[in-house]
Design a protein around this motif. Sequence first.
Motif, mmCIF file in Angstrom:
data_model
loop_
_atom_site.group_PDB
_atom_site.id
_atom_site.type_symbol
_atom_site.label_atom_id
_atom_site.label_comp_id
_atom_site.label_asym_id
_atom_site.label_seq_id
_atom_site.Cartn_x
_atom_site.Cartn_y
_atom_site.Cartn_z
ATOM 1 N N GLY A 37 -0.701 16.406 -21.269
ATOM 2 C CA GLY A 37 -1.099 15.084 -21.750
ATOM 3 C C GLY A 37 -2.001 15.051 -22.960
ATOM 4 N N ILE A 38 -2.268 16.185 -23.589
ATOM 5 C CA ILE A 38 -3.091 16.224 -24.810
ATOM 6 C C ILE A 38 -2.150 16.392 -26.004
ATOM 7 N N TYR A 39 -2.138 15.387 -26.914
ATOM 8 C CA TYR A 39 -1.166 15.400 -28.005
ATOM 9 C C TYR A 39 -1.798 15.592 -29.380
ATOM 10 N N ASN A 40 -3.097 15.361 -29.482
ATOM 11 C CA ASN A 40 -3.784 15.547 -30.759
ATOM 12 C C ASN A 40 -3.900 17.038 -31.072
ATOM 13 N N THR A 41 -3.431 17.426 -32.254
ATOM 14 C CA THR A 41 -3.381 18.851 -32.601
ATOM 15 C C THR A 41 -4.760 19.492 -32.589
ATOM 16 N N ALA A 42 -5.754 18.809 -33.134
ATOM 17 C CA ALA A 42 -7.113 19.365 -33.175
ATOM 18 C C ALA A 42 -7.659 19.558 -31.760
#
Length: 417
Positions: A37-42
């Motif tokens: 559920g984590i989509y932000n690349t950073a």
Amino acid sequence: MKIWKRNLIVCWFGTFVTMVGISQIAPIMPLYIKQLGIYNTAEIEQISGIVFGVTYILSAIFSPIWGYAADKIGRKPMLLRASLGMSIVVGSMGLAQNVYQLIGLRMLQGVISGYCTACITLVATQTEKRHVGWALGVLSTASVSGSLLGPLIGGSLDEILGLQFTFFLTGILTFVAFIATLLFVKETFVPEEKKVLSTKEVWRQLPDSSLIITMFVTSFVLQLAYFSIEPIITVYISQLSNNASHIALISGMVFSAAGLSSVIAAPRLGKLSDKIGPQKVMLIALIVAGIIFIPQAFVKNPWQLMGLRFLLGFATAGLIPSINSLLKKVTPDAIAGRVFGFNMSAFYLGSFGGSVFGGQIAAHLGIKYVFFITSSLLLLNAIWFYNKAFKKLNLITKANNIEKKQSKNRNISNILL
């Protein structure tokens, strides 16, 4: 089959599976975090670093603790504890519902570590003295090959069977190691009747603590050298390759090349160390490894890099068994577990430090400097080892050889009489 050989076989399998389980997380972790559920690349990069590093840090903290427990109650109980714990914890990672559960399980994985430490201690203390170098050389192939093949295995299984299956398979294999340890490992262990020694008292029992510290530093530098390339290998392969396809696969092959050659060379170098002394094998291996890192900065394609990494494995294969042989030689059996535990902490810290070190140097100075600086560290370590430990260890080896000859002559005299 002799008991010590059977123990070695079981410990080899268990160590290999354990190191694969620890290291296979690297190539699939960003993908698994995204799946959770984590989509932000950073954010993915930041969480991947935490998940990857927390296990090594906690393993470094708890390895001496489990080494102490091994000295107190035996090495086989530690093998059973660690293998069963790994089976449950790593298998459960495939069932994680969010990144917080995954981080917690990775932390727990670091806490229950200690299988490799107990294996080294068991093999070092239970093997016949004339075969210790060879046995530790064989055992080291499991640790090195597991660490280096883990990323390749994890990445391959992901493409074929999915991310979760990687964790489930590792859990199943470590449970098989638990069963094999329970049924086949035999240990002759007599606990010390004396009161438990504090860390300061342990150091006082060592004939020469400076030799031990030299081994710890070498363990740290060796793992730092191994893992310094891990965070940059894919980027370096991309720069070297004209074809953008199969970069991940080629990177895994390059990283694993040193593991393959280590598997081939370590038993042979272990036998050689039994003959000429592990300190000589270790000094030569440090120098050769330091030299081989330099041309890796000037390769023109991935295959040249793979060839040099393969040669590097032949050099470094002599280091881990030599370190363990020398630790066994200068450490009383009663505190061997704790000393090997501290050494394993140095390995884990080197693995974590190498990953951080390689990425930071590449980001600030360029990828080529990773190889130059790593080479310098190995060569400086060789100089330090020669000045601080080599001559002392030669004297110890000569004294042991004289004692062996005298013992052999006494046995012959007794037979004749």
